[in-house]
Design an enzyme around this catalytic site. Structure first.
Site, PDB file in Angstrom:
ATOM      1  CD  GLU A   1      61.095  54.091  11.506  1.00  0.00           C
ATOM      2  OE1 GLU A   1      61.068  53.136  12.316  1.00  0.00           O
ATOM      3  OE2 GLU A   1      61.301  53.947  10.289  1.00  0.00           O
TER       4      GLU A   1
ATOM      5  CG  HIS B   1      57.533  49.054  13.353  1.00  0.00           C
ATOM      6  ND1 HIS B   1      56.892  50.262  13.474  1.00  0.00           N
ATOM      7  CD2 HIS B   1      58.233  49.124  12.187  1.00  0.00           C
ATOM      8  CE1 HIS B   1      57.172  51.031  12.438  1.00  0.00           C
ATOM      9  NE2 HIS B   1      57.987  50.365  11.635  1.00  0.00           N
TER      10      HIS B   1
END
Length: 323
Positions: free
Chosen positions: A107, A38
Site C-alpha cells: 500500500e 505497517h
C-alpha cells in the site's frame, strides 16, 4: 474444520503488548496467528506502527506452539527482496518451523516513505513477481545472481537456511494477482470472502493449497461501545483494496471515510458479545472455501478481554459451527 487465527495488528498496539497478546492467544487455543507489517496506521486514532519483524522475533521466543505469519509484507519498496528472504529464513529458524511468509504488492500508505514513488498496479505486480522469484531462489541455499527489470541481486547467499524454508503466501484481489499466486505461492491470502478468487487461484495452479482470510470483529459487552470503537478505528476497511492501496496517509483515509456512518460499520463488522453474530460473519469465508480465517479484534486495549471471551465462548462456538 476451518482454522481460526489471531491477528497481531501493529497499527493499534505497541510492540510489548503485541507479544503479550499472542502469548495469551496461544494459551487460549487459537490455531495460528498473523501479523500486519505497517509503517503507518490507517487512521491516527489507531496510534501505532512498530516494526513487525522485531515483534515477530520476540513472539517466536515467547511462544512455543502457535504458527506465525506476516499478513502481509511488501517485498518491493521499503524492503529489498534479498533482505526479506534473510529475515524470513531467520524467523523460521527462531520459531522452529512455525513461520509462513505472507507477501503482497503493498500500500502507498507504507511504501511511499522511501521516496520511490507509487507506480501503477501492473508495475507493482511485476515487481512482486520478481521479488518472489528472488526469495524462492535464496531459500534454495546457493549463491544467487539475478538481473530483472526491477531488481538486481549480486552473488547473494543465505548462510542460515531453514529446512524446510517458510511457505510463501501471496495476497490476491483479482485475476492478475491470482495468476501470480497460483504460479509462485504455497498458499493464498485474501481479505474478502470471494469464492471467485480461490477458483482463479486454483485455475492458475493453486489447487489443494491453503487459503487464509481475515475478518475484523469488535467484541465488547457494551455493543454501542463496540460499534463506536469500530467506527473510530476501522471505518477505512470498507473502502476496498483498490482505494486502500492508493491513499498515502492516515489523513487521506480520514477524509475518504468522513461520510461512513456507525450503521455502515456495524452492518459490515460483527460488534458486541453475541457469538452467533461472529459465527455468521465467519460463515461466508467457510462457504467460499477458505481453510483458515484470522480474526482482528479492533482496539488495542480490548485484546485481553477479547482473548478471554474467545477462549470461553467464541472459539467453542466457531468449532461447533464449522466442525
Amino acid at each position: 474444520m476451518v482454522r481460526i487465527g489471531y491477528t497481531m495488528m501493529t497499527e493499534q498496539t505497541g510492540p510489548r503488548e503485541l507479544v503479550e497478546h499472542v502469548v495469551r492467544a496461544e494459551e487460549a487455543g487459537f490455531d495460528f496467528s498473523v501479523t500486519s507489517d505497517h509503517y503507518s496506521p490507517w487512521l491516527r486514532s489507531q496510534g501505532h506502527a512498530p516494526y513487525a519483524w522485531s515483534v515477530l522475533g520476540a513472539a517466536a521466543q515467547a511462544t512455543s506452539r502457535i504458527p506465525l505469519m506476516t499478513y502481509v509484507t511488501c517485498p518491493t519498496f521499503r524492503y529489498h527482496p534479498a533482505v526479506v528472504a534473510q529475515k524470513a529464513a531467520t524467523l523460521q529458524l527462531l520459531s522452529e518451523g512455525r513461520f509462513r511468509l505472507g507477501l503482497g504488492s503493498g500500500e502507498n500508505l507504507n511504501e511511499h516513505v522511501v521516496g520511490q514513488g507509487w507506480p501503477a498496479v501492473d508495475v507493482r505486480h511485476e515487481m512482486l513477481e520478481e521479488a518472489v522469484e528472488i526469495i524462492h531462489a535464496l531459500f534454495e541455499g546457493g549463491h544467487v545472481t539475478y538481473h530483472g527489470k526491477h531488481y538486481d541481486v549480486e552473488s547473494a547467499k543465505l548462510w542460515d537456511v531453514p529446512e524446510p524454508p517458510p511457505p510463501i503466501g501471496i495476497a490476491v484481489s483479482g485475476e492478475q494477482s491470482c495468476a501470480l499466486a497460483g504460479h509462485l505461492a504455497d498458499l493464498v491470502i485474501a481479505t474478502e470472502p470471494k469464492k471467485d478468487l480461490l477458483e482463479s487461484f486454483e485455475r492458475h495452479g493453486g489447487t489443494g493449497r491453503p487459503s487464509v482470510g481475515q475478518l475484523p470483529v469488535s467484541f465488547d459487552t457494551d455493543r454501542d461501545a463496540a460499534i463506536k470503537r469500530a467506527h473510530d478505528q476501522f471505518r477505512w476497511f470498507g473502502l476496498g483494496w483498490k482505494v486502500n492501496s492508493e491513499l498515502p496517509g492516515p489523513d487521506s483515509f480520514d477524509q475518504a471515510t468522513q461520510f461512513v456512518t456507525e450503521d455502515d460499520v456495524s452492518s459490515a463488522i460483527p460488534c458486541g458479545d453475541d457469538p452467533e453474530a461472529f459465527v455468521e460473519a465467519v460463515r461466508p469465508y467457510v462457504d467460499a472455501g477458505f481453510s483458515e480465517v484470522a480474526l482482528v479484534q479492533i482496539g488495542g486495549p480490548t485484546q485481553p478481554a477479547f482473548i478471554d471471551w474467545s477462549e470461553k465462548t467464541l472459539l467453542p462456538a466457531l468449532r461447533n459451527a464449522f466442525h
